[in-house]
Write a protein that holds these residues in place. Sequence first.
Motif, PDB file in Angstrom:
ATOM      1  N   ALA A  42       0.846  -1.195   0.000  1.00  0.00           N
ATOM      2  CA  ALA A  42       0.000   0.000   0.000  1.00  0.00           C
ATOM      3  C   ALA A  42       0.878   1.239   0.000  1.00  0.00           C
ATOM      4  O   ALA A  42       1.881   1.288   0.702  1.00  0.00           O
ATOM      5  CB  ALA A  42      -0.906   0.011   1.219  1.00  0.00           C
ATOM      6  N   GLN A 100      -8.842   5.242 -10.379  1.00  0.00           N
ATOM      7  CA  GLN A 100      -9.610   5.825  -9.280  1.00  0.00           C
ATOM      8  C   GLN A 100     -11.115   5.762  -9.549  1.00  0.00           C
ATOM      9  O   GLN A 100     -11.891   5.302  -8.739  1.00  0.00           O
ATOM     10  CB  GLN A 100      -9.170   7.281  -9.160  1.00  0.00           C
ATOM     11  N   GLU A 182      -6.192   4.282  -5.897  1.00  0.00           N
ATOM     12  CA  GLU A 182      -7.365   4.618  -5.091  1.00  0.00           C
ATOM     13  C   GLU A 182      -8.639   3.987  -5.661  1.00  0.00           C
ATOM     14  O   GLU A 182      -9.586   4.679  -6.003  1.00  0.00           O
ATOM     15  CB  GLU A 182      -7.537   6.152  -5.006  1.00  0.00           C
ATOM     16  N   CYS A 184     -11.165   2.554  -4.521  1.00  0.00           N
ATOM     17  CA  CYS A 184     -12.442   2.599  -3.809  1.00  0.00           C
ATOM     18  C   CYS A 184     -12.905   4.014  -3.522  1.00  0.00           C
ATOM     19  O   CYS A 184     -13.928   4.215  -2.870  1.00  0.00           O
ATOM     20  CB  CYS A 184     -12.345   1.834  -2.493  1.00  0.00           C
ATOM     21  N   SER A 185     -12.144   5.008  -3.988  1.00  0.00           N
ATOM     22  CA  SER A 185     -12.473   6.362  -3.546  1.00  0.00           C
ATOM     23  C   SER A 185     -13.790   6.859  -4.132  1.00  0.00           C
ATOM     24  O   SER A 185     -14.375   7.794  -3.613  1.00  0.00           O
ATOM     25  CB  SER A 185     -11.339   7.320  -3.905  1.00  0.00           C
ATOM     26  N   THR A 192     -16.925  -0.933  -1.418  1.00  0.00           N
ATOM     27  CA  THR A 192     -15.527  -0.899  -0.985  1.00  0.00           C
ATOM     28  C   THR A 192     -15.147  -2.214  -0.305  1.00  0.00           C
ATOM     29  O   THR A 192     -14.097  -2.801  -0.590  1.00  0.00           O
ATOM     30  CB  THR A 192     -15.309   0.270  -0.009  1.00  0.00           C
ATOM     31  N   GLU A 196     -12.173  -4.820  -1.313  1.00  0.00           N
ATOM     32  CA  GLU A 196     -11.107  -5.222  -0.384  1.00  0.00           C
ATOM     33  C   GLU A 196     -11.040  -6.741  -0.261  1.00  0.00           C
ATOM     34  O   GLU A 196      -9.955  -7.345  -0.252  1.00  0.00           O
ATOM     35  CB  GLU A 196     -11.332  -4.573   0.985  1.00  0.00           C
ATOM     36  N   ILE A 210      -1.408  -0.911  -4.165  1.00  0.00           N
ATOM     37  CA  ILE A 210      -2.626  -0.118  -4.057  1.00  0.00           C
ATOM     38  C   ILE A 210      -2.302   1.240  -3.433  1.00  0.00           C
ATOM     39  O   ILE A 210      -1.623   1.323  -2.414  1.00  0.00           O
ATOM     40  CB  ILE A 210      -3.722  -0.876  -3.252  1.00  0.00           C
ATOM     41  N   THR A 212      -3.840   4.425  -1.611  1.00  0.00           N
ATOM     42  CA  THR A 212      -5.070   4.765  -0.902  1.00  0.00           C
ATOM     43  C   THR A 212      -4.798   5.912   0.049  1.00  0.00           C
ATOM     44  O   THR A 212      -3.680   6.071   0.536  1.00  0.00           O
ATOM     45  CB  THR A 212      -5.632   3.553  -0.128  1.00  0.00           C
ATOM     46  N   HIS A 213      -5.803   6.748   0.283  1.00  0.00           N
ATOM     47  CA  HIS A 213      -5.613   7.709   1.358  1.00  0.00           C
ATOM     48  C   HIS A 213      -6.476   7.346   2.561  1.00  0.00           C
ATOM     49  O   HIS A 213      -6.644   8.114   3.482  1.00  0.00           O
ATOM     50  CB  HIS A 213      -5.829   9.163   0.902  1.00  0.00           C
ATOM     51  N   ASN A 214      -7.014   6.127   2.478  1.00  0.00           N
ATOM     52  CA  ASN A 214      -7.776   5.603   3.602  1.00  0.00           C
ATOM     53  C   ASN A 214      -6.847   4.675   4.387  1.00  0.00           C
ATOM     54  O   ASN A 214      -6.514   3.580   3.956  1.00  0.00           O
ATOM     55  CB  ASN A 214      -8.984   4.849   3.030  1.00  0.00           C
ATOM     56  N   GLN A 217      -7.985   1.253   5.290  1.00  0.00           N
ATOM     57  CA  GLN A 217      -7.950   0.334   4.153  1.00  0.00           C
ATOM     58  C   GLN A 217      -6.540  -0.240   3.971  1.00  0.00           C
ATOM     59  O   GLN A 217      -6.390  -1.443   3.770  1.00  0.00           O
ATOM     60  CB  GLN A 217      -8.381   1.071   2.889  1.00  0.00           C
TER      61      GLN A 217
END
Lengths: 260, 458
Positions: A42, A100, A182, A184-185, A192, A196, A210, A212-214, A217
């Motif tokens: 990630a 994205q 990203e 799932c954004s 989502t 995952e 991957i 991600t900014h989550n 996640q």
Amino acid sequence: MTQDDLTIADPKMKAHGVNVFYGEKQAINDVSIDVGTDLVTAFIGPSGCGKSTFLRSLNRMNDTVASAKVTGQIELDGEDIYAPSMDVVQLRARVGMVFQKPNPFPKSIYDNVGYGPRIHGLAPNKADLDVIVERALVRAGLWDEVKDRLAESGTALSGGQQQRLCIARAIAVDPEVILMDEPCSALDPIATAKIEELIHELRGKYAIVIVTHNMQQAARVSQRTAFFHLGTLVEYGKTTDIFTNPKQERTKDYITGRYG
Amino acid sequence: MTFNAAALLLLIAGLALIGWLAGRARSNLLAGRAGAKLHSRPQYHGWYVALWLFAPAALFLAVWSSVSPALITNQVLATEAAQSLPSFGFERGAILSDARAVAQGKQADVRLPAAAPLVKPYADASHKYAWIGIAAMLALALAGGLYAFTRIKPDFRARTRVEKIVMLVLLLASLVAILTTFGIVLSLLFESIRFFRLVSPAELLFGTEWAPTSGAPQPDTFGGIPLFWGTILIGAIIAMIVAIPIGMMTAVYLTQYAAPTVRKWVKPLLEILAGVPTVVYGYFAALTVAPALREFAVMLGIPNASTESALAAGIVMGVMIIPFVSSMADDSINAVPQAMRDGSLALGATPNETIRQVLIPAALPGVMGGILLAVSRAIGETMIVVMAAGLSANMTANPFASVTTVTAQIVKLLTGDQEFDSAKTLAAFALGLVLFIVTLLLNIVALRIVKRYREAYE
């Protein structure tokens, strides 16, 4: 090698001293990272930290931006992907990408998945293509939902289904690495969760990177995490270490929510 | 004293300027005296006064300019001197206009002796009505100006009023184009109805013999099919065979391959091509392309090759349409989201595969709409076919033969000396109506397609 072993004995991709420039502006500064074959890696970091830019340099999607320039070394199975002898078409067949925003083609579900195999000549006849399409859709966890309406347009699916269709489209060319930017954004929490779950199932079959900014996640799906900030790689290590015991102050501040 | 509308318009414009200054000054003054804040800025109060001063007076001026000549003439006819005029017809009109010209100082002396006694009544009447008109106009201007002026108060909503008036003016302006279209349709319709009293619509639409030779011993025939066929052959078939592939390839090159600097130069050049007057294309078709094609056809041994071939007109028309098709296709391809292109490239597709299999199919509805618009332009195009396509109404699929089109026949029917109510002349209007309806339908369908396509990606 277990997945918790930090040393990656046989990395799928190796990046060394990578810089990316957009015109005069340097977006990535001296990043070195190894991507493991059986792992989910990630990339996390605040917006604008360069994580997507770096991801796009792994399959040379930055080539489509006229002002972009990449220096340093990126290898796929020991082969320099920026070498003049590298065929970018073959590279992208080996390193697939999911974007994205779901971007299915305005074609039928079948033709969306069949597009890659057709252009690469993977299916000599219709029966072979049927097999490839079905396998990709099964792997992407979409087969049961769409098997009775393969002729319908891919754009008619829901957002989460569209994204799984895009994953199936990438899987259909049988890549070695899948890059997800990203993914799932643009999706709701249920969609989502399905993506995952899918990433868990795909691990081991493909090397997965991957962005991600989550952070939750990243913690849920990955075994390795790289934290980017202002175009540099701040810290890279086992996901459990990064989230429970970060070595760098900046990483700690970010994952505890001080900024980002 | 005569009634000079232009000078009077200038006069009320000057008054409006004074009104503007006065309104602005007064609003400032009132606000200063009351120590209150103005609702609208001072210039809006100025505009409010100026518009109230100008608009009613200008409207009156417009109405009066068209009404007063009739009033003047009526007064002249009521005088004793007019009783000796011939009762009707051309002579009476000539005498009256002769007298009017002298009275208004456009002529030094009368040309017709009978007009001489009428000069004085004319001058008197003009004088009288000019004064009435000027007085009424000034009264209206002052009344309007004063009304507005007295309404100025610090809390008066002058800005809202001015905005409303501006909106009304803009609305009127946009109505002009729409009403003109209605007028065109109506006039076409009336003349066509006159034609259809002489010739049945079925003959025009389905007849296969076009021979509007008025005065010939055998009856004229107005079968439109050869014209429609010629129009389709030139405008919708040959021109499109040229314009669609070249226009599409141009668009693909410009959107996908061209460096920004190339694009910066080529796009404006194409637009210049679109701005060349069609008569210049006509020369080119008639003088250069047509003879060359004829020689080529003769060399191949094709029978009845003509210097006025459908092919020459169609090819040149296609070239004329290229910028149109390419710019519509360019827009459509650009409207396909970048994500679509990236998605294809990321699967390892080459740029060429991406264009052929993803971008063009995705842009196709927009491109189709553009092509329909191009067809509608091509079949309405006149100069090229008048100059290069010839006038013989043949029904042939041989592109080297001469055919004629609806527009070329309209020009032929309307030029030259002929009475305005013969079937031959009226046929031009009926053909015009058919052309209008067909292009209108094409445009409606095309714009719908384009619109729906735009929505799909927004």
